[in-house]
Design an enzyme around this catalytic site. Structure first.
Site, PDB file in Angstrom:
ATOM      1  N   GLU A 221      28.657  42.888 -12.682  1.00  6.28           N
ATOM      2  CA  GLU A 221      28.918  44.285 -13.079  1.00  6.28           C
ATOM      3  C   GLU A 221      29.987  44.915 -12.186  1.00  6.28           C
ATOM      4  O   GLU A 221      29.847  46.026 -11.678  1.00  6.28           O
ATOM      5  CB  GLU A 221      27.619  45.109 -13.007  1.00  6.28           C
ATOM      6  CG  GLU A 221      26.470  44.578 -13.852  1.00  6.28           C
ATOM      7  CD  GLU A 221      26.658  44.797 -15.345  1.00  6.28           C
ATOM      8  OE1 GLU A 221      27.744  45.257 -15.754  1.00  6.28           O
ATOM      9  OE2 GLU A 221      25.726  44.508 -16.111  1.00  6.28           O
ATOM     10  N   GLN A 251      32.601  48.623 -20.491  1.00  4.23           N
ATOM     11  CA  GLN A 251      31.235  49.085 -20.248  1.00  4.23           C
ATOM     12  C   GLN A 251      31.114  49.871 -18.944  1.00  4.23           C
ATOM     13  O   GLN A 251      30.022  49.998 -18.392  1.00  4.23           O
ATOM     14  CB  GLN A 251      30.259  47.899 -20.240  1.00  4.23           C
ATOM     15  CG  GLN A 251      30.140  47.222 -21.601  1.00  4.23           C
ATOM     16  CD  GLN A 251      29.016  46.206 -21.622  1.00  4.23           C
ATOM     17  OE1 GLN A 251      27.835  46.542 -21.691  1.00  4.23           O
ATOM     18  NE2 GLN A 251      29.377  44.939 -21.572  1.00  4.23           N
TER      19      GLN A 251
END
Length: 677
Positions: A221, A251
């Site tokens: 991430e 994202q």
């Protein structure tokens, strides 16, 4: 490697330099990270103790470590570090606490502790409203994430506008706040990254030692990293650049808490030899859902282009339903879930309703209750936020850090010891003059001239008792000593006296002893993880506090309930059937983002919502919505105009097809009749 597709396999095998794996939603990024760790251990002969993988939630770290354990058999995975950024920061601080000037057993202040400290510092200047306190707390957090010291913050405020006293005042509060944390032998959540970064920058020999320890670093991430996390990674990998990061710029939805999606672009500048591998095959959603998602996100500027695709079939059209008002919208969602479940024999847990703001859940809850549909709202109150847990944690924190004034004030009269407000004020005044903690001030000779003898005696009894508990923890079984401490203060009796019913008291007592069991597990885990094999209760307590800070939004419930959650909370999850409600201007995109010209992040947030859906996706909006007690017309979200018309079925925007209504009614009736076959 047969289970991996060509791009995934390439990402696993590439170890010749820094690597960015651009992983789209549902593209199997966790498989890539875990298989790469196994490859480094089994084929590249890098011992597991020299590999670290970082992510943002304990849940993700646990899953990753478990999957590596299944791939790497025996003791080969022993010593592997798979943790959150903040857990790594905590481990660095507790190993290097002497160089940092901390005493053993430093405290970690959560947001509430930090808020109380700021309030205390700012109240000296007069009344304080909640919004201003929030502003100051957020600003200090942002400064820490951007590696800005109090001195630099003051310089920036003075340079920006010499006449603006507000900015300069916040910078001065920041300085006082940091000084107070040091006096309490404490750190806050942001310090868990900031302090290791500063340590590494100031002490090259310590950095070299950690670089030797971590020879290969993997980061999940990556688009969610802030400035301090980016620099921590850069320092740890050094010139070797033995680094793989996995991320998706589409994202990135956490700018409000300091995330910088531009860190992905920064990688290209800092590592010109960066290898970029794109994972575009999605294993979650139908082709139509992905086509709609790709079409929407293409409206954002991109440094890296990618397009998700799937072999899951075309799938149903995406439905956009306009209802008369918000009440009708909530009613429509509830009845659709009920009829679809009956018609298709689905489970309630197959459905998720996503929204931009928590306030949107209230009406949905009412409608689901009316239709007797079970549901769960994600992001409930934390276990550690319960009063009884904060009480016992206060004692534990004070046991390992006598300078923790916040913990002292929480426990000194819990249960009651008849130590009044005036006594505590006198103690606080004396401690401030002497520049020592409240607990340390109790046994100073000079305190006797400020506090009546009987009140001083009560304070001294508390001090002597707690010191004995601390000795018991150090010399005997620490968990047994904690249980004895809870008995000493008759905390069980206190809970019975202060609970609305005996049943409520029993539940709270169960919580307390669940905490004690967790302390034992944390103590055991600390022993396993620590290379020196020391089981130190202060480390176990610090890990418990940090676990709470990271897990407040990570609770998992597998019972048969419809899931209600914000779009932010849905990231990383997937559901067969998804409803996104409130597709209106000022809601999605949110008014604050429109005013701040931050539409790109709102578009990414909508993209995240769309890509949670596996089989069907329905978007709803209300023609009118109540505001300040009156209904007003709404404007459909601009994002609806950015969806490909061929993949969308619209309802409620114009003339209704009688044929479609009849067909839909017949389908529902057939589904209901099937239930009785």
């Amino acid at each position: 490697m047969t289970e991996l597709n060509a791009r995934q396999k390439e990402a696993v095998l590439y170890i010749d330099g820094p690597c960015l794996v651009l992983a789209g939603a549902g593209s199997g990024k966790t498989s890539v990270i875990t298989r790469k760790i196994a490859y480094l251990i089994q084929k590249c002969d890098i011992p597991a103790r020299h590999i670290a993988a970082l992510t943002f939630t304990n849940k993700a770290a646990r899953e990753m470590k478990e999957r590596v354990g299944n791939l790497v058999q025996g003791s080969a995975a022993k010593g592997l570090t798979v943790s959150t950024f903040h857990n790594l920061g905590l481990n660095i601080i507790r190993r290097e606490y002497k160089s940092l000037g901390f005493k053993p057993g430093f405290s970690i202040f959560d947001a509430e502790d930090a808020r109380s400290l700021l309030k205390e510092l700012m109240m000296k200047d007069g009344d304080l409203d909640k919004d201003h306190l929030n502003l100051v707390q957020n600003q200090i957090s942002n400064w820490k994430n951007d590696l800005i010291t109090p001195k630099k913050a003051l310089e920036l405020a003075q340079t920006a506008d010499p006449q603006n006293q507000a900015g300069q005042t916040i910078a001065l509060v920041y300085q006082q706040y940091n000084q107070a944390l040091r006096a309490y032998n404490a750190v806050d959540f942001d310090d868990l990254i900031l302090i290791p970064v500063d340590l590494f920058q100031q002490h090259s020999e310590i950095l070299t030692r950690w670089q030797r320890k971590i020879r290969y670093l993997l980061v999940d991430e990556y688009q969610d990293t802030n400035s301090s996390q980016y620099l921590l990674v850069q320092l740890l990998v050094g010139n070797r650049a033995t680094l793989t990061v996995v991320g998706d710029d589409d994202q990135s939805i956490y700018a409000w808490r300091g995330a910088r999606p531009e860190n992905l672009i920064q990688l290209k500048q800092d590592y010109p030899q960066l290898k970029v591998i794109k994972l575009e095959q999605n294993y979650r959603s139908t082709s139509r859902i992905l086509r709609v998602a790709n079409h929407l996100i293409a409206n954002n500027p991109h440094e890296f282009d990618k397009a998700l695709w799937s072999e899951m079939g075309l799938g149903d059209h995406i439905r956009v339903v306009r209802c008369a008002n918000e009440d009708a919208e909530a009613e429509r969602v509830a009845t659709e879930i009920l009829t679809q479940r009956m018609r298709k024999q689905n489970k309630f847990r197959d459905y998720a309703v996503l929204y931009r703001g928590n306030h949107q859940s209230r009406l949905l809850e009412m409608k689901l209750q009316q239709h007797q549909i079970p549901y769960k709202i994600s992001g409930g109150s934390s276990f550690f936020a319960k009063t009884e847990i904060k009480d016992v944690m206060g004692y534990l924190r004070l046991l390992v850090n006598a300078d923790d004034d916040n913990a002292f004030l929480r426990v000194i009269n819990t249960p009651r010891r008849h130590i009044g407000t005036s006594t505590l004020e006198a103690l606080g005044s004396y401690a401030s003059q002497r520049e020592i903690s409240l607990f340390s001030a109790i046994e100073e000779v000079g305190l006797g001239s400020h506090i009546a003898e009987k009140n001083l005696d009560r304070l001294l009894r508390f001090s002597h008792w707690l010191k004995q508990v601390a000795r018991n923890c150090a010399n005997n079984d620490p968990v047994a000593a904690v249980r004895e401490m809870i008995d000493d203060i008759d905390y069980v009796g206190w809970l019975h006296q202060n609970s609305p019913s005996s049943k409520a008291a029993e539940k709270r007592i169960d919580n307390v002893f669940y905490l004690v069991d967790s302390l034992q597990k944390s103590l055991n885990k600390t022993t396993d993880d620590d290379e020196e094999g020391e089981a130190r209760i202060e480390d176990a307590i610090a890990k418990l506090v940090l676990r709470d800070l990271l897990e407040r939004q990570e609770e998992e419930d597998l019972s048969d309930q419809v899931q209600l959650m914000t779009l932010h909370a849905s990231k990383g999850l997937e559901f067969p059937h998804v409803f996104i409600v409130g597709m209106e201007e000022d809601l999605l995109p949110h008014r604050n983002s429109i005013d701040a010209n931050n539409i790109e992040e709102e578009r990414r947030l909508t993209y995240v919502g769309i890509t949670r859906a596996q089989r069907t996706l329905t978007m709803t909006l209300a023609g009118k919505r109540k505001q300040f007690g009156e209904y007003s017309e709404t404007t459909p979200s601009r994002f609806l105009d950015e969806l490909p018309a061929d993949d969308i079925e619209r309802e409620g925007f114009g003339a209704v097809s009688q044929e479609k209504n009849v067909a839909k009614g017949e389908e529902t009736l057939a589904g209901l009749l099937n239930l009785f076959d």
